[in-house]
Design an enzyme around this catalytic site. Structure first.
Site, PDB file in Angstrom:
ATOM      1  N   ASP A 198     -56.204 -57.309 -42.521  1.00 42.29           N
ATOM      2  CA  ASP A 198     -57.239 -58.168 -41.891  1.00 42.29           C
ATOM      3  C   ASP A 198     -57.012 -59.611 -42.255  1.00 42.29           C
ATOM      4  O   ASP A 198     -57.516 -59.839 -43.403  1.00 42.29           O
ATOM      5  CB  ASP A 198     -58.752 -57.588 -42.159  1.00 42.29           C
ATOM      6  CG  ASP A 198     -59.558 -58.259 -40.984  1.00 42.29           C
ATOM      7  OD1 ASP A 198     -59.153 -59.004 -40.007  1.00 42.29           O
ATOM      8  OD2 ASP A 198     -60.979 -58.247 -41.227  1.00 42.29           O
ATOM      9  N   ASP A 237     -54.972 -60.043 -35.356  1.00 46.46           N
ATOM     10  CA  ASP A 237     -55.244 -60.491 -36.724  1.00 46.46           C
ATOM     11  C   ASP A 237     -55.483 -59.052 -37.719  1.00 46.46           C
ATOM     12  O   ASP A 237     -55.965 -59.383 -38.779  1.00 46.46           O
ATOM     13  CB  ASP A 237     -56.225 -61.466 -36.904  1.00 46.46           C
ATOM     14  CG  ASP A 237     -57.816 -60.968 -36.538  1.00 46.46           C
ATOM     15  OD1 ASP A 237     -57.816 -60.133 -35.611  1.00 46.46           O
ATOM     16  OD2 ASP A 237     -58.563 -61.602 -36.710  1.00 46.46           O
ATOM     17  N   GLU A 238     -55.277 -57.901 -37.066  1.00 45.94           N
ATOM     18  CA  GLU A 238     -55.694 -56.870 -37.983  1.00 45.94           C
ATOM     19  C   GLU A 238     -54.858 -55.616 -37.537  1.00 45.94           C
ATOM     20  O   GLU A 238     -54.505 -55.315 -36.619  1.00 45.94           O
ATOM     21  CB  GLU A 238     -56.978 -56.388 -38.048  1.00 45.94           C
ATOM     22  CG  GLU A 238     -57.846 -56.134 -36.706  1.00 45.94           C
ATOM     23  CD  GLU A 238     -59.219 -55.467 -36.899  1.00 45.94           C
ATOM     24  OE1 GLU A 238     -59.447 -54.919 -37.898  1.00 45.94           O
ATOM     25  OE2 GLU A 238     -60.095 -55.908 -36.096  1.00 45.94           O
TER      26      GLU A 238
END
Length: 354
Positions: free
Chosen positions: A8, A103-104
């Protein structure tokens, strides 16, 4: 036993902005548009979070909490480019990558390309590569299943690395507050508190049939996950269910003509995205959020697949006219979604999140 990593990125949009623009560094930064708009915070830097600013907060509220914060518009093309570079780092170690957003992502490194063998070491190397090559930081959670790995990645932010080993998983779940459980929102959490269920240990004392009676299918999930059981596999390709475009307006719309004009713009963007991805769908959904924050949706399934602007707009205009005739409340947001895609062509048109 599987080895799962959840990566993350830390305050991703804001961190990219601070990396690219030195003037933003060390200052409270809000990505999400000017404070005098109806927009919401997409991401806040850690300097801004110290004032209580967080994602999904109205920008008008954020500026009250921190009047000297800097507000910038999102640069999604830049974020996608960085996200693609992150994906390339992941692929050095495994092809079992399941992106959740820009983003993860989950990584299954049970068998890794480099033969490292240690999920902790792989997570450390990935974090180091992101820092060295992209000048950004990421937090990682490592465990034997997706649920625990995701929770672990949030335990030591920013730039954290948390490992929950097999012998610790069940104890970890017993201590976890119910608000951290997948699918537990404000309403479910309130219901759990009324039932004196505050932690995983409280849930663990309940019979599976009672959990199902109280919470439906989710009750079965709670029963299993509190015992550390999560058999969900990391899926490299996630099937695209829908594609949507929406817009929140600076001023509430109270005239049908203005609403239809905005819908035309939204439909044009959606049709363009469908065409670019070679996607055609059958179900068109209109989303309306009123000035009092009530949200309604109206869906209509066509007898054929389409990506055509004219057919999309004709469908949503009709739905809009019906809703407006029933409810005269001004409108603050409109959106259109296409779903129920042509499965013959869907496999070659999957949405790439990286």
């Amino acid at each position: 036993m599987r080895k799962i990593i959840h990566i993350d990125m830390d305050a991703f949009y804001a961190s990219v902005e601070q990396r690219d623009f030195p003037a933003y560094r060390g200052k409270p930064l809000v990505v999400g548009g000017p404070p005098d708009t109806r927009g919401v915070v997409a991401t806040a830097s850690y300097e801004a979070r110290q004032y209580g600013i967080h994602s999904a907060m109205p920008c008008s509220r954020a500026v009250k909490l921190c009047p000297h914060a800097l507000f910038v518009f999102p640069r999604f093309d830049a974020y996608k480019a960085v996200s693609n570079s992150i994906r390339q780092i992941f692929s050095r170690y495994t092809d079992m990558i399941e992106p959740l957003s820009l983003d993860e992502a989950y990584l299954d490194v049970t068998t890794d390309k480099q033969g490292i063998g240690s999920a902790i070491e792989i997570a450390r190397q990935i974090k180091d590569a992101i820092r060295t090559e992209l000048q950004l930081t990421a937090s990682a959670g490592v465990s034997i299943n997706k649920f625990v790995a995701k929770i672990a990645s949030d335990m030591d932010k920013p730039d954290g690395l948390t490992f929950i080993g097999p012998s610790r998983v069940e104890r970890f779940m017993e201590q976890l507050p119910v608000e951290k459980f997948f699918g537990v929102g404000k309403v479910t959490a309130a219901k759990m508190r009324q039932l004196q269920l505050f932690t995983g240990a409280d849930i663990k004392r309940m019979a599976e049939m009672d959990l199902v009676r109280l919470f439906g299918k989710s009750g079965r999930f709670y029963y299993r996950i509190v015992r550390g059981i999560d058999d969900r596999a990391v899926q490299p390709e996630r099937e695209l269910k829908s594609l949507a475009v929406e817009d929140t307006f600076h001023k509430d719309l109270d005239q049908l003509s203005a609403m239809e004009n905005e819908l035309d713009k939204i439909a044009a963007k959606l049709a363009g995205r469908l065409t670019n991805r070679k996607l055609k769908g059958r179900t068109v959904t209109l989303k309306i959020k009123f000035s009092d924050f009530r949200t309604v949706t109206r869906s209509h399934s066509l007898p054929y697949y389409t990506d055509a602007f004219d057919e999309i707009i004709a469908t949503v205009h009709q739905s809009l006219q019906v809703v407006v005739a029933e409810d005269r409340m001004p409108i603050r947001l409109l959106g259109i979604a296409m779903s129920n895609f042509d499965r013959v062509n869907l496999a070659s048109s999957q949405l790439k999140l990286f």
